[in-house]
Design a protein around this motif. Sequence first.
Motif, PDB file in Angstrom:
ATOM      1  N   ALA A  59       1.312   4.166 -10.943  1.00 49.31           N
ATOM      2  CA  ALA A  59       0.492   3.002  -9.875  1.00 49.31           C
ATOM      3  C   ALA A  59       0.904   2.053  -9.152  1.00 49.31           C
ATOM      4  O   ALA A  59       1.948   1.416  -9.724  1.00 49.31           O
ATOM      5  CB  ALA A  59      -0.547   2.633 -11.018  1.00 49.31           C
ATOM      6  N   ARG A  60       0.949   1.791  -8.192  1.00 46.05           N
ATOM      7  CA  ARG A  60       0.990   0.707  -7.047  1.00 46.05           C
ATOM      8  C   ARG A  60       0.769  -0.760  -8.266  1.00 46.05           C
ATOM      9  O   ARG A  60      -0.462  -1.483  -8.569  1.00 46.05           O
ATOM     10  CB  ARG A  60       0.438   0.634  -5.886  1.00 46.05           C
ATOM     11  CG  ARG A  60       0.994  -0.473  -5.033  1.00 46.05           C
ATOM     12  CD  ARG A  60       0.142  -0.291  -3.395  1.00 46.05           C
ATOM     13  NE  ARG A  60       0.469   1.369  -2.974  1.00 46.05           N
ATOM     14  CZ  ARG A  60       0.390   1.720  -1.798  1.00 46.05           C
ATOM     15  NH1 ARG A  60       1.732   1.723  -1.966  1.00 46.05           N
ATOM     16  NH2 ARG A  60       0.336   3.083  -2.139  1.00 46.05           N
ATOM     17  N   ASN A 107       0.398  -3.922  -6.407  1.00 48.77           N
ATOM     18  CA  ASN A 107      -0.286  -4.812  -5.554  1.00 48.77           C
ATOM     19  C   ASN A 107      -0.658  -6.243  -6.168  1.00 48.77           C
ATOM     20  O   ASN A 107      -1.764  -7.143  -6.740  1.00 48.77           O
ATOM     21  CB  ASN A 107      -1.907  -4.225  -5.125  1.00 48.77           C
ATOM     22  CG  ASN A 107      -2.584  -4.507  -4.068  1.00 48.77           C
ATOM     23  OD1 ASN A 107      -1.530  -6.070  -3.704  1.00 48.77           O
ATOM     24  ND2 ASN A 107      -3.637  -3.948  -3.544  1.00 48.77           N
ATOM     25  N   ARG A 111      -1.874  -7.432  -9.386  1.00 42.40           N
ATOM     26  CA  ARG A 111      -2.689  -6.262 -10.124  1.00 42.40           C
ATOM     27  C   ARG A 111      -2.031  -5.040 -10.307  1.00 42.40           C
ATOM     28  O   ARG A 111      -1.222  -4.727  -9.337  1.00 42.40           O
ATOM     29  CB  ARG A 111      -3.909  -6.909  -9.261  1.00 42.40           C
ATOM     30  CG  ARG A 111      -4.588  -5.682 -10.116  1.00 42.40           C
ATOM     31  CD  ARG A 111      -5.889  -6.259  -9.673  1.00 42.40           C
ATOM     32  NE  ARG A 111      -6.449  -7.162  -9.160  1.00 42.40           N
ATOM     33  CZ  ARG A 111      -6.967  -8.346  -9.843  1.00 42.40           C
ATOM     34  NH1 ARG A 111      -7.819  -7.337 -11.073  1.00 42.40           N
ATOM     35  NH2 ARG A 111      -7.835  -8.673 -10.016  1.00 42.40           N
ATOM     36  N   CYS A 112      -2.056  -4.582 -11.048  1.00 41.26           N
ATOM     37  CA  CYS A 112      -1.889  -2.959 -11.629  1.00 41.26           C
ATOM     38  C   CYS A 112      -3.090  -2.112 -10.817  1.00 41.26           C
ATOM     39  O   CYS A 112      -3.834  -2.512 -11.378  1.00 41.26           O
ATOM     40  CB  CYS A 112      -1.523  -3.053 -13.202  1.00 41.26           C
ATOM     41  SG  CYS A 112      -1.353  -1.159 -13.589  1.00 41.26           S
ATOM     42  N   GLU A 113      -2.591  -1.593  -9.756  1.00 42.86           N
ATOM     43  CA  GLU A 113      -3.894  -0.437  -9.592  1.00 42.86           C
ATOM     44  C   GLU A 113      -3.755   0.267 -10.790  1.00 42.86           C
ATOM     45  O   GLU A 113      -5.414   0.858 -10.196  1.00 42.86           O
ATOM     46  CB  GLU A 113      -3.687  -0.486  -7.948  1.00 42.86           C
ATOM     47  CG  GLU A 113      -3.323  -1.340  -7.025  1.00 42.86           C
ATOM     48  CD  GLU A 113      -3.172  -0.638  -5.621  1.00 42.86           C
ATOM     49  OE1 GLU A 113      -3.312   0.333  -5.054  1.00 42.86           O
ATOM     50  OE2 GLU A 113      -3.457  -1.515  -5.067  1.00 42.86           O
ATOM     51  N   CYS A 124      -4.185   0.242 -14.506  1.00 45.09           N
ATOM     52  CA  CYS A 124      -5.970  -0.450 -15.318  1.00 45.09           C
ATOM     53  C   CYS A 124      -6.461  -1.803 -14.436  1.00 45.09           C
ATOM     54  O   CYS A 124      -7.561  -2.198 -14.969  1.00 45.09           O
ATOM     55  CB  CYS A 124      -5.409  -1.415 -16.376  1.00 45.09           C
ATOM     56  SG  CYS A 124      -4.029  -2.473 -15.774  1.00 45.09           S
ATOM     57  N   ARG A 125      -6.167  -1.814 -13.088  1.00 44.41           N
ATOM     58  CA  ARG A 125      -6.808  -2.929 -12.703  1.00 44.41           C
ATOM     59  C   ARG A 125      -6.641  -4.462 -12.896  1.00 44.41           C
ATOM     60  O   ARG A 125      -7.471  -5.089 -13.151  1.00 44.41           O
ATOM     61  CB  ARG A 125      -8.465  -2.845 -12.862  1.00 44.41           C
ATOM     62  CG  ARG A 125      -8.907  -1.342 -11.725  1.00 44.41           C
ATOM     63  CD  ARG A 125      -7.876  -1.745  -9.947  1.00 44.41           C
ATOM     64  NE  ARG A 125      -8.021  -0.579  -9.629  1.00 44.41           N
ATOM     65  CZ  ARG A 125      -8.135   0.002  -8.628  1.00 44.41           C
ATOM     66  NH1 ARG A 125      -7.470  -1.555  -7.817  1.00 44.41           N
ATOM     67  NH2 ARG A 125      -8.081   1.410  -8.004  1.00 44.41           N
ATOM     68  N   GLU A 133      -4.348  -7.737 -14.210  1.00 46.63           N
ATOM     69  CA  GLU A 133      -4.020  -8.803 -13.360  1.00 46.63           C
ATOM     70  C   GLU A 133      -2.178  -9.237 -15.011  1.00 46.63           C
ATOM     71  O   GLU A 133      -2.637  -9.394 -15.452  1.00 46.63           O
ATOM     72  CB  GLU A 133      -3.554  -9.686 -12.964  1.00 46.63           C
ATOM     73  CG  GLU A 133      -2.869 -10.699 -11.828  1.00 46.63           C
ATOM     74  CD  GLU A 133      -4.081 -11.921 -11.190  1.00 46.63           C
ATOM     75  OE1 GLU A 133      -3.547 -13.227 -11.581  1.00 46.63           O
ATOM     76  OE2 GLU A 133      -3.955 -12.112 -10.464  1.00 46.63           O
ATOM     77  N   CYS A 141       3.678  -1.384 -16.251  1.00 50.02           N
ATOM     78  CA  CYS A 141       2.589  -2.207 -17.009  1.00 50.02           C
ATOM     79  C   CYS A 141       2.642  -2.423 -18.268  1.00 50.02           C
ATOM     80  O   CYS A 141       2.608  -1.557 -19.881  1.00 50.02           O
ATOM     81  CB  CYS A 141       1.511  -1.462 -16.272  1.00 50.02           C
ATOM     82  SG  CYS A 141       0.482  -2.451 -16.459  1.00 50.02           S
ATOM     83  N   GLU A 163       3.992  -4.208  -0.863  1.00 48.25           N
ATOM     84  CA  GLU A 163       2.177  -5.512  -1.238  1.00 48.25           C
ATOM     85  C   GLU A 163       2.270  -5.557  -2.093  1.00 48.25           C
ATOM     86  O   GLU A 163       1.477  -6.730  -2.649  1.00 48.25           O
ATOM     87  CB  GLU A 163       1.231  -3.947  -0.944  1.00 48.25           C
ATOM     88  CG  GLU A 163       1.224  -3.054   0.482  1.00 48.25           C
ATOM     89  CD  GLU A 163       0.672  -2.512   0.613  1.00 48.25           C
ATOM     90  OE1 GLU A 163      -0.223  -2.026  -0.065  1.00 48.25           O
ATOM     91  OE2 GLU A 163       0.012  -2.238   1.669  1.00 48.25           O
ATOM     92  N   SER A 164       3.640  -5.390  -2.857  1.00 45.25           N
ATOM     93  CA  SER A 164       3.574  -6.268  -4.773  1.00 45.25           C
ATOM     94  C   SER A 164       3.921  -7.580  -4.807  1.00 45.25           C
ATOM     95  O   SER A 164       3.936  -8.142  -5.572  1.00 45.25           O
ATOM     96  CB  SER A 164       5.333  -5.087  -5.057  1.00 45.25           C
ATOM     97  OG  SER A 164       4.622  -4.176  -5.354  1.00 45.25           O
TER      98      SER A 164
END
Length: 246
Positions: free
Chosen positions: A198-199, A201, A204-206, A208-209, A211, A231, A243-244
């Motif tokens: 996952a990216r 961002n 936030r881990c995209e 598990c969504r 932070e 993560c 974008e991280s």
Amino acid sequence: MNAAPADQIRLLDVQALDIRLQQLAHKRKSLPEHAEIESLTKDLTQLRDLLVAAQTEESDCGREQTKSEQDVDQVRQRAARDQQRLDSGAASPRDLENLQRELVSLAKRQGDLEEIVLEVMERRESAQERVAELTERVSAVQGKNDDATARRDAAQGELDAEAASVTKERELIAGSVPADLLKLYDRLREKQGGVGAARLNQRRCEGCRMELDITEFNEIRAAKPDAVVRCENCSRILVRTSESGL
């Protein structure tokens, strides 16, 4: 584990293709035509059962009618023979009297049997109408089922063609990812519901969504660019990009 940043970013491309393959598989499985065909098939089964029952009834009535008509014919033939004997007068008065009584009895018997024939004929006609009606309904539902099947097959063909194209693209990109990194990704993807990378961002881990806490984020910020980071919440591979926010 270490891997070049470009290889890690390429892993996101593999992940996107895997997600697309999952979406295609789900779409293929949940095509509306599946439920439509299932419902129509159920209707067809019920209608065909009813049709067989109606055809059986019509056939039974046909045999019953034939038997009843034969019974009427036998009575008629017997009555004709008795009438012929009576008309000839070649019998004793007592025999002639018996013949007259028998003719009356045969006439009544013939009338009763003819009533039976009429009743059977009515039942047979009703069964024939039912057979015709059900045959028409079976044909109509079969037509709908054939149409739904054709639509399903066409939709599946399109999805399968796209899946084949995506699979080839996936094989091409995955072939350029280091084997150990791809193996870890595949293992995590299988364990984590189809998402192994996952990216990152901002914080936030995209996958598990969730932070990341500031401590974990700072550790990732301090990690070398080729370090494969995970993560803390979902264990997925975290891919760092522009974008991280690092």
